[in-house]
Design an enzyme around this catalytic site. Structure first.
Site, PDB file in Angstrom:
ATOM      1  N   LYS A  43       0.929  -1.363  -0.120  1.00 51.57           N
ATOM      2  CA  LYS A  43      -0.015  -0.023   0.071  1.00 51.57           C
ATOM      3  C   LYS A  43       0.925   1.402   0.072  1.00 51.57           C
ATOM      4  O   LYS A  43       0.715   2.060  -0.913  1.00 51.57           O
ATOM      5  CB  LYS A  43      -0.954  -0.217   1.194  1.00 51.57           C
ATOM      6  CG  LYS A  43      -1.891   1.088   1.237  1.00 51.57           C
ATOM      7  CD  LYS A  43      -2.783   0.874   2.437  1.00 51.57           C
ATOM      8  CE  LYS A  43      -3.669   2.419   2.434  1.00 51.57           C
ATOM      9  NZ  LYS A  43      -4.552   2.226   3.736  1.00 51.57           N
TER      10      LYS A  43
ATOM     11  N   GLU B 258      10.159  -4.785   4.998  1.00 49.93           N
ATOM     12  CA  GLU B 258      10.352  -6.175   4.304  1.00 49.93           C
ATOM     13  C   GLU B 258      10.304  -6.176   2.829  1.00 49.93           C
ATOM     14  O   GLU B 258      10.826  -6.982   2.122  1.00 49.93           O
ATOM     15  CB  GLU B 258       9.417  -6.787   4.953  1.00 49.93           C
ATOM     16  CG  GLU B 258       9.624  -7.180   6.648  1.00 49.93           C
ATOM     17  CD  GLU B 258       8.866  -6.005   7.281  1.00 49.93           C
ATOM     18  OE1 GLU B 258       8.852  -4.895   6.861  1.00 49.93           O
ATOM     19  OE2 GLU B 258       8.666  -6.325   8.478  1.00 49.93           O
TER      20      GLU B 258
ATOM     21  N   GLY C 154      -5.085  -1.827   4.773  1.00 47.79           N
ATOM     22  CA  GLY C 154      -4.161  -2.742   4.242  1.00 47.79           C
ATOM     23  C   GLY C 154      -4.875  -4.446   4.736  1.00 47.79           C
ATOM     24  O   GLY C 154      -4.934  -5.145   3.499  1.00 47.79           O
ATOM     25  N   ARG C 155      -5.301  -4.351   5.771  1.00 47.88           N
ATOM     26  CA  ARG C 155      -6.014  -5.883   6.229  1.00 47.88           C
ATOM     27  C   ARG C 155      -7.487  -6.180   5.427  1.00 47.88           C
ATOM     28  O   ARG C 155      -7.997  -7.171   5.741  1.00 47.88           O
ATOM     29  CB  ARG C 155      -6.111  -5.960   7.695  1.00 47.88           C
ATOM     30  CG  ARG C 155      -6.520  -5.043   8.126  1.00 47.88           C
ATOM     31  CD  ARG C 155      -6.215  -5.098   9.713  1.00 47.88           C
ATOM     32  NE  ARG C 155      -6.759  -4.036  10.628  1.00 47.88           N
ATOM     33  CZ  ARG C 155      -6.116  -2.928  10.746  1.00 47.88           C
ATOM     34  NH1 ARG C 155      -4.838  -2.774  10.418  1.00 47.88           N
ATOM     35  NH2 ARG C 155      -6.677  -2.010  11.617  1.00 47.88           N
TER      36      ARG C 155
ATOM     37  N   GLU D 155      -5.206  -7.039  14.426  1.00 44.80           N
ATOM     38  CA  GLU D 155      -4.713  -5.594  14.422  1.00 44.80           C
ATOM     39  C   GLU D 155      -5.514  -4.651  14.387  1.00 44.80           C
ATOM     40  O   GLU D 155      -5.569  -3.323  14.572  1.00 44.80           O
ATOM     41  CB  GLU D 155      -3.932  -5.703  12.767  1.00 44.80           C
ATOM     42  CG  GLU D 155      -3.248  -4.566  12.502  1.00 44.80           C
ATOM     43  CD  GLU D 155      -2.090  -4.685  11.307  1.00 44.80           C
ATOM     44  OE1 GLU D 155      -2.679  -4.499  10.188  1.00 44.80           O
ATOM     45  OE2 GLU D 155      -0.879  -4.859  11.234  1.00 44.80           O
TER      46      GLU D 155
ATOM     47  N   HIS E 289      -5.044 -33.482  16.369  1.00 41.23           N
ATOM     48  CA  HIS E 289      -4.151 -34.328  16.853  1.00 41.23           C
ATOM     49  C   HIS E 289      -2.873 -33.700  17.316  1.00 41.23           C
ATOM     50  O   HIS E 289      -1.671 -33.901  17.482  1.00 41.23           O
ATOM     51  CB  HIS E 289      -3.432 -35.318  15.708  1.00 41.23           C
ATOM     52  CG  HIS E 289      -4.407 -36.260  15.185  1.00 41.23           C
ATOM     53  ND1 HIS E 289      -4.708 -37.617  15.872  1.00 41.23           N
ATOM     54  CD2 HIS E 289      -5.542 -36.006  14.449  1.00 41.23           C
ATOM     55  CE1 HIS E 289      -5.726 -38.201  15.264  1.00 41.23           C
ATOM     56  NE2 HIS E 289      -6.320 -37.384  14.404  1.00 41.23           N
TER      57      HIS E 289
ATOM     58  N   LYS F 152       9.013  -0.568  14.541  1.00 32.50           N
ATOM     59  CA  LYS F 152       9.493  -0.370  13.323  1.00 32.50           C
ATOM     60  C   LYS F 152      10.700   0.748  13.501  1.00 32.50           C
ATOM     61  O   LYS F 152      11.824   0.865  13.034  1.00 32.50           O
ATOM     62  CB  LYS F 152       8.383   0.556  12.287  1.00 32.50           C
ATOM     63  CG  LYS F 152       7.676  -0.546  11.598  1.00 32.50           C
ATOM     64  CD  LYS F 152       7.056   0.227  10.519  1.00 32.50           C
ATOM     65  CE  LYS F 152       5.582  -0.850  10.138  1.00 32.50           C
ATOM     66  NZ  LYS F 152       4.794   0.241   9.225  1.00 32.50           N
TER      67      LYS F 152
HETATM   68  O1  F6P Z   1       1.785  -4.290   9.797  1.00 33.25           O
HETATM   69  C1  F6P Z   1       1.490  -2.735   9.739  1.00 33.25           C
HETATM   70  C2  F6P Z   1       1.093  -2.852   8.159  1.00 33.25           C
HETATM   71  O2  F6P Z   1       0.880  -1.348   7.972  1.00 33.25           O
HETATM   72  C3  F6P Z   1      -0.213  -3.702   7.964  1.00 33.25           C
HETATM   73  O3  F6P Z   1      -1.538  -2.807   8.266  1.00 33.25           O
HETATM   74  C4  F6P Z   1      -0.173  -3.840   6.334  1.00 33.25           C
HETATM   75  O4  F6P Z   1      -1.203  -4.541   5.754  1.00 33.25           O
HETATM   76  C5  F6P Z   1       1.171  -4.163   6.166  1.00 33.25           C
HETATM   77  O5  F6P Z   1       1.989  -3.410   7.237  1.00 33.25           O
HETATM   78  C6  F6P Z   1       1.815  -3.847   4.938  1.00 33.25           C
HETATM   79  O6  F6P Z   1       1.838  -2.578   4.340  1.00 33.25           O
HETATM   80  P1  F6P Z   1       2.151  -2.033   3.079  1.00 33.25           P
HETATM   81  O7  F6P Z   1       0.939  -2.629   2.233  1.00 33.25           O
HETATM   82  O8  F6P Z   1       2.171  -0.429   2.935  1.00 33.25           O
HETATM   83  O9  F6P Z   1       3.573  -2.632   2.848  1.00 33.25           O
END
Ligand code: F6P
Length: 531
Positions: A198, A204, A255-256, A341, A372, A500
């Protein structure tokens, strides 16, 4: 628009009294004896999903009080505000409009932009699916959190509908052990990388995207622009990365809640334009149910209300999800982000500390595997953990015998949780594997089950794009419901920020060894990591 928080309402006080008088000692077995019509009364049919709520520790009076709670907290008005695009994400000043992404053309807010991107994305997905033309065999989604978990959950769930010539890979972790084995199996000319973020700034995702691009060129890959595409609200940053094919979305998509947007591109490539439209249509059907059904027949609202009943009155701290469908193996992980979240908050919308608990821990595994592993604890552990069973009537395979066994297991587990077994009963049974040196009564105590353990069973006719869309939307609206009653903002996630920021401080220290100003534990660990 201001409504009282749940704990400020008359219904809350009434629920407390009701809990003390009838809730704490409520016995499911007795409830079924008292009321033979309990299953019929507590079955709720929503689009694509039938829910059996009858194995929950509540009765008609509980449901009335919970409905009153919903009224006093303005649940319906809050829902309408969300659907109308009010900026209900107050800490970020944003609307929350994932529902607009599944509205048919002309029926939802931002319709022109939504359908313009949708058409472009679906047309692109079809060109990739034409494997003879595209040469693509592998699709790698690089994203994390909401930019990963949705597609990563949906693609295997809909395996029976996935293009047979394409393989899908999901890379999320900033751990080379995630991307390395994926890249090992790929050839640049057959691979499409989707950079899903987003913000297009997430550490990452950016690190993995750079690693993928470096691998691509090192392996002789020729055309970055053709083999890398992006799904993002930050089109400018994607262009700076060298990506020319970008599918955008908007800050009003959390995002979610974003798998319905361009973040759903891997899903669209996997199941095609018609499949993706069916997924949207299923979610839309659930949206309409959520928007129109009265509280007492509104499944997402009822599930959210029961969540509040369990969390705040019974004090249950977690909920286990048990999908009896191997395709739904990533559903618990997806729901962890969606629910925890969203509702893992300890201040209300006005920043006031809460005096009650919010999000339960959500966890689980597909049945029968979970049986199990940890079901022992669900049956005989010291905590009561409500379980949510998801059963799918018709499989997409022809192994009927296996499917019947799967369904029988799912039914048996919810039955066993509820019925339990007394020591007297256990005493009358033979246990061939039991120690001969133990006296019968001691053994019977080990072999007894308390029972009265609650569960909900969700029934789907078949796991299709449409029914999965409805199921996911059901969960989204249920999370909205409990969050609205708790008076929290379910749509921000400030809780991820501190880690972060500290990571940015620690990263250069890992290289330099500078531990000045760090707490003793972090300094000690950092030193050991550098030895
Ligand atoms: O973990 C925090 C967060 O902002 C989530 O809400 C989101 O889904 C994820 O990081 C990834 O963010 P982005 O889509 O901006 O890379």
């Amino acid at each position: 628009m201001k409504f009282p928080r749940c704990d400020e309402t008359e219904a809350w006080a009434a629920l407390k009294g009701h809990f003390e008088a009838h809730g704490r000692e409520f016995d499911l077995r007795e409830a079924f004896v008292r009321d033979p019509g309990r299953f019929a009364a507590m079955g709720v049919a929503a689009p694509e999903v039938f829910a059996d709520l009858s194995k929950n520790r509540l009765d008609t009076a509980t449901l009335h009080f919970l409905r009153d709670l919903a009224r006093e907290c303005g649940l319906e008005a809050r829902r309408d505000a969300m659907l109308a695009g009010a900026p209900i994400n107050v800490t970020e000043g944003r609307a929350v409009l994932h529902t607009a992404l599944r509205a048919p053309r002309g029926a939802g807010l931002h319709g022109d932009e939504v359908h313009e991107v949708l058409e472009a994305m679906l047309a692109y997905a079809e060109t990739v699916r034409d494997t003879a033309g595209s040469g693509i065999r592998h699709v790698v989604n690089i994203g994390i959190g909401g930019s990963d978990l949705g597609p990563q959950m949906v693609v295997p769930a809909l395996d029976a509908f996935v293009h047979p010539g394409l393989s899908f890979h999901f890379v999320s972790n900033v751990d080379g052990h995630d991307i390395t084995p994926v890249l090992r199996r790929l050839k640049p000319e057959q691979t499409l990388f989707i950079i899903a973020s987003k913000t297009f700034t997430t550490q990452e995702t950016m690190a993995n995207a750079q690693a993928a691009r470096a691998w691509f060129t090192a392996q002789g890959g020729k055309d970055v622009a053709r083999h890398f595409v992006a799904a993002t609200t930050n089109v400018k940053a994607a262009a700076e990365f060298g990506i020319s094919t970008t599918f955008g979305f908007w800050d009003w998509v959390g995002g979610r809640y974003s798998l319905w947007s361009a973040i759903g591109l891997p899903i669209a490539i996997a199941i095609g334009a018609d499949g993706f439209r069916a997924l949207l249509a299923g979610a839309r059907a659930m949206d309409e149910h959520f928007a129109q059904a009265a509280v007492e027949r509104n499944l997402p609202m009822l599930l959210g209300l029961i969540d509040v009943w369990y969390r705040n009155f019974h004090g249950f701290t977690s909920r286990s999800v048990a999908p009896y469908h191997q395709g739904l193996k990533r559903l618990p992980a997806y729901l962890q982000q969606l629910e925890m979240e969203s509702n893992g908050k300890c201040v209300d919308e006005d920043g006031r500390a809460l005096s009650f608990a919010t999000s339960p821990v959500v966890w689980g595994e597909p049945g029968t595997n979970g049986q199990h592993a940890y079901f022992q604890m669900l049956h005989q552990g010291s905590d009561v953990i409500p379980v949510e069973f998801i059963l799918v009537k018709r499989p997409t395979h022809a192994l009927t015998d296996l499917h019947h066994k799967l369904l029988a297991n799912g039914l048996a587990q919810s039955q066993a949780l509820m019925l339990g077994k007394s020591s007297e009963q256990a005493l009358t049974e033979k246990a061939p594997t039991a120690s001969k040196s133990l006296d019968a009564l001691t053994l019977a105590r080990h072999r007894s089950f308390p029972g009265n353990r609650p569960s909900t069973t969700l029934l789907l006719d078949q796991l299709t794009p449409r029914s999965l869309g409805a199921l996911i939307a059901l969960y989204e609206h249920r999370v909205f419901t409990s969050g609205a009653l708790w008076g929290i903002n379910s749509f921000d996630q400030w809780g991820v920020e501190l880690g972060k920021a500290l990571c940015s401080d620690l990263l250069p220290r890992l290289a330099s060894g500078d531990v000045a100003g760090l707490d003793g534990s972090t300094a000690g660990l950092l030193k050991r990591l550098r030895e």
